[in-house]
Design an enzyme around this catalytic site. Structure first.
Site, PDB file in Angstrom:
ATOM      1  N   ASP A  15      14.510  26.320  65.752  1.00 56.87           N
ATOM      2  CA  ASP A  15      15.208  27.739  65.974  1.00 56.87           C
ATOM      3  C   ASP A  15      16.271  27.421  67.139  1.00 56.87           C
ATOM      4  O   ASP A  15      16.571  28.235  67.758  1.00 56.87           O
ATOM      5  CB  ASP A  15      14.170  28.723  66.554  1.00 56.87           C
ATOM      6  CG  ASP A  15      12.946  28.744  65.420  1.00 56.87           C
ATOM      7  OD1 ASP A  15      13.377  28.880  64.239  1.00 56.87           O
ATOM      8  OD2 ASP A  15      11.933  28.773  65.997  1.00 56.87           O
ATOM      9  N   LYS A  46      20.533  25.614  64.216  1.00 55.11           N
ATOM     10  CA  LYS A  46      20.962  24.566  63.584  1.00 55.11           C
ATOM     11  C   LYS A  46      21.651  24.829  62.309  1.00 55.11           C
ATOM     12  O   LYS A  46      22.905  24.506  61.850  1.00 55.11           O
ATOM     13  CB  LYS A  46      19.972  23.597  63.125  1.00 55.11           C
ATOM     14  CG  LYS A  46      19.325  22.807  64.098  1.00 55.11           C
ATOM     15  CD  LYS A  46      18.062  21.860  63.805  1.00 55.11           C
ATOM     16  CE  LYS A  46      17.132  22.741  62.896  1.00 55.11           C
ATOM     17  NZ  LYS A  46      16.138  23.760  63.929  1.00 55.11           N
ATOM     18  N   GLY A  67      14.009  28.290  58.690  1.00 57.41           N
ATOM     19  CA  GLY A  67      14.472  29.345  58.559  1.00 57.41           C
ATOM     20  C   GLY A  67      15.913  29.291  59.043  1.00 57.41           C
ATOM     21  O   GLY A  67      15.950  29.101  60.321  1.00 57.41           O
ATOM     22  N   HIS A  68      17.047  29.235  58.250  1.00 62.99           N
ATOM     23  CA  HIS A  68      18.296  28.958  59.007  1.00 62.99           C
ATOM     24  C   HIS A  68      19.050  30.346  58.542  1.00 62.99           C
ATOM     25  O   HIS A  68      19.349  30.636  57.380  1.00 62.99           O
ATOM     26  CB  HIS A  68      18.989  27.772  58.355  1.00 62.99           C
ATOM     27  CG  HIS A  68      18.297  26.571  58.728  1.00 62.99           C
ATOM     28  ND1 HIS A  68      18.547  25.379  58.087  1.00 62.99           N
ATOM     29  CD2 HIS A  68      17.603  26.305  59.895  1.00 62.99           C
ATOM     30  CE1 HIS A  68      17.762  24.552  58.823  1.00 62.99           C
ATOM     31  NE2 HIS A  68      17.156  24.856  59.715  1.00 62.99           N
TER      32      HIS A  68
HETATM   33  P1  IMP Z   1       4.216  23.910  59.679  1.00 63.67           P
HETATM   34  O1  IMP Z   1       5.358  23.081  59.563  1.00 63.67           O
HETATM   35  O2  IMP Z   1       4.193  25.182  58.937  1.00 63.67           O
HETATM   36  O3  IMP Z   1       2.915  23.051  59.366  1.00 63.67           O
HETATM   37  O4  IMP Z   1       3.914  24.323  61.218  1.00 63.67           O
HETATM   38  C1  IMP Z   1       3.524  23.574  62.270  1.00 63.67           C
HETATM   39  C2  IMP Z   1       4.286  24.098  63.473  1.00 63.67           C
HETATM   40  O5  IMP Z   1       5.620  23.902  63.318  1.00 63.67           O
HETATM   41  C3  IMP Z   1       3.873  25.433  63.938  1.00 63.67           C
HETATM   42  O6  IMP Z   1       3.848  25.702  65.231  1.00 63.67           O
HETATM   43  C4  IMP Z   1       5.232  26.074  63.262  1.00 63.67           C
HETATM   44  O7  IMP Z   1       5.417  27.547  64.181  1.00 63.67           O
HETATM   45  C5  IMP Z   1       6.232  25.022  63.849  1.00 63.67           C
HETATM   46  N1  IMP Z   1       7.454  25.296  62.805  1.00 63.67           N
HETATM   47  C6  IMP Z   1       7.539  24.794  61.593  1.00 63.67           C
HETATM   48  N2  IMP Z   1       8.787  25.145  61.109  1.00 63.67           N
HETATM   49  C7  IMP Z   1       9.523  25.595  61.995  1.00 63.67           C
HETATM   50  C8  IMP Z   1      10.727  25.960  62.088  1.00 63.67           C
HETATM   51  O8  IMP Z   1      11.631  26.105  61.419  1.00 63.67           O
HETATM   52  N3  IMP Z   1      11.008  26.745  63.416  1.00 63.67           N
HETATM   53  C9  IMP Z   1      10.304  26.607  64.289  1.00 63.67           C
HETATM   54  N4  IMP Z   1       9.071  26.292  64.409  1.00 63.67           N
HETATM   55  C10 IMP Z   1       8.543  25.758  63.145  1.00 63.67           C
END
Ligand code: IMP
Length: 429
Positions: free
Chosen positions: A13, A16, A40-41
């Protein structure tokens, strides 16, 4: 022409998508190399806001071809939904424009059910995943039982593989996690439909990308997540299941290190984190609410994928230095400088205090990290609105000092400063 890589230097976040959008204007190919629709971009073009999870942000530029690389995990339902939404807004997402590496792994409804079941079982120790099936899909990849996108070219093989996959996951769901099983046939039918739609997009990504480089084209590797969510170099186990770092970009696209040009570290002017895990500089109360925003704007600090409010804190230069080392950053892009306008004083963490000693590195042991107290330097803020400034010299003196502070404390030049969500709201350093 080289491969340029965009990397998040914090916990994701960082903005990017916004910097990718700027750099994509010069790129022939934009490639996603890790993660899936957990990302999420957000890209703002005029009055239009594009929120993308899987398709590279570069798709919004007519000139760039986009590829979802072998290092990603792809939920075909989300990909098709995103393609349809872009198409409805006049963006070309045909096979000539959007490519999917045959070696990318597929996320199924069973992976999502497993993600939810595992998080439920972890209880208060939950990672706070996005529940998009990311961890279970990468687990299958490393266990060598994953389903790859290349199966879309083999209808019979796909049906058999999906059947075997759901059958095995149903056993896990019911016997280990006490969760509901999935109906097998509807998933097999769904995947047959996805195959028809996505088959024309399949390519051998490594061949496609290396041929593009040989032909003098430029490639931009668009990072997802951030260095501190990296499976090896982040705050394990509170990380994602892939390598959103510069090394991960090479593996996730099938390109060798000699091809790399710029490695741009995206650093938000403060820090945020969504999900569980340590966060030494976290703030609470009114200041946190001020940095987070209310959620009324798309750029406020609420998850683009999950809508969860993000934890926020001061800028942590110990983290940025760690990211600079792991990724060999050549430059920094500082985002959201405008959000700091109106704060009389800003703190920047320059080191930690651990057991009475000052340390300048990021401890890998989470217990040690939990004991670290940030050592702050305080700098004067600025009151002026900076959103319409386009030259470094026109920034308030204290804002210029803040940027110089970041460059000096990291040892990395700052080449972009974003002062608002719009495409033109940028200062080139
Ligand atoms: P997962 O990637 O869904 O397995 O989540 C693992 C950890 O990475 C959690 O703390 C999510 O909130 C974090 N996370 C995954 N993708 C993002 C992202 O795009 N932005 C911020 N945090 C992320």
């Amino acid at each position: 022409m080289p491969l340029d890589i965009i990397i998040g230097t914090q916990w994701g976040d960082e903005g990017k998508g916004r910097i990718t959008d700027l750099m994509a204007a010069e790129a022939d190919v934009v490639a996603r190399y890790s993660g899936g629709d957990n990302a999420g971009h957000t890209v703002t073009v005029g009055d239009e806001v594009f929120k993308l999870h899987l398709i590279p942000s570069g798709v919004i530029h007519k000139s760039a071809t986009c590829i979802i690389g072998n290092g990603t995990v792809v939920n075909p339902a989300v990909l098709i939904r995103e393609m349809d939404a872009l198409k409805a807004r006049g963006v070309d997402v045909g096979p000539g424009r959007l490519k999917l590496d045959s070696k990318a792994h597929l996320i199924t409804p069973a992976h999502i059910a497993m993600d939810i079941a595992k998080e439920t079982q972890r209880g208060s120790g939950a990672i706070g995943t996005t529940q998009r099936g990311i961890g279970p899909a990468y687990t299958d990849k490393t266990s060598r039982v994953g389903l790859r996108a290349g199966l879309f070219a083999d209808p019979e093989g796909l049906a058999a593989a999906v059947k075997a996959h759901i059958t095995e996951k149903n056993l896990m769901l019911t016997k280990v996690y006490d969760a509901q099983p999935l109906e097998i046939e509807p998933v097999v039918a769904q995947f047959a439909q996805y195959a028809q739609r996505l088959r024309p997009h399949l390519v051998d990504g490594s061949v496609y990308l290396n041929e593009a480089l040989d032909a003098g084209k430029s490639i931009l590797a668009e990072g997802a997540q951030g260095t501190f969510l990296d499976l090896d170099h982040g705050t394990y186990p509170f990380v994602t299941s892939s390598s959103p770092t510069a090394g991960g970009a090479l593996i996730g696209l099938g390109i060798g290190p000699k091809r790399v040009g710029r490695i741009v570290g995206i650093t938000k002017a403060f820090t945020s984190r969504v999900g569980s895990g340590p966060f030494p500089c976290q703030l609470e109360g009114a200041l946190a609410s001020r940095l987070r925003g209310t959620g009324a704007n798309p750029w406020d600090e609420f998850g683009t994928t999950t809508g969860r409010p993000r934890r926020v804190g001061w800028l942590d230069m110990v983290m940025v230095r760690h990211a600079a080392r792991i990724n060999s950053l050549t430059e920094l892009a500082v985002t959201k400088l405008d959000i700091l306008s109106g704060l009389e004083q800003l703190s920047v963490c320059v080191a930690y205090e651990l057991n009475g000693k000052r340390i300048g590195y990021y401890p890998q042991d989470l217990e040690q990290l939990a004991q670290c107290k940030p050592v702050y330097e305080t700098v004067d803020g600025w009151m002026e609105d900076v959103t319409s400034i386009r030259q470094m010299a026109d920034l308030p003196e204290n804002a210029q000092r803040y940027i110089r502070f970041i460059a000096e404390a990291s040892g990395i030049p700052v080449t972009f400063i974003s002062v608002g969500p719009g495409r033109d709201q940028v200062i080139y350093g």
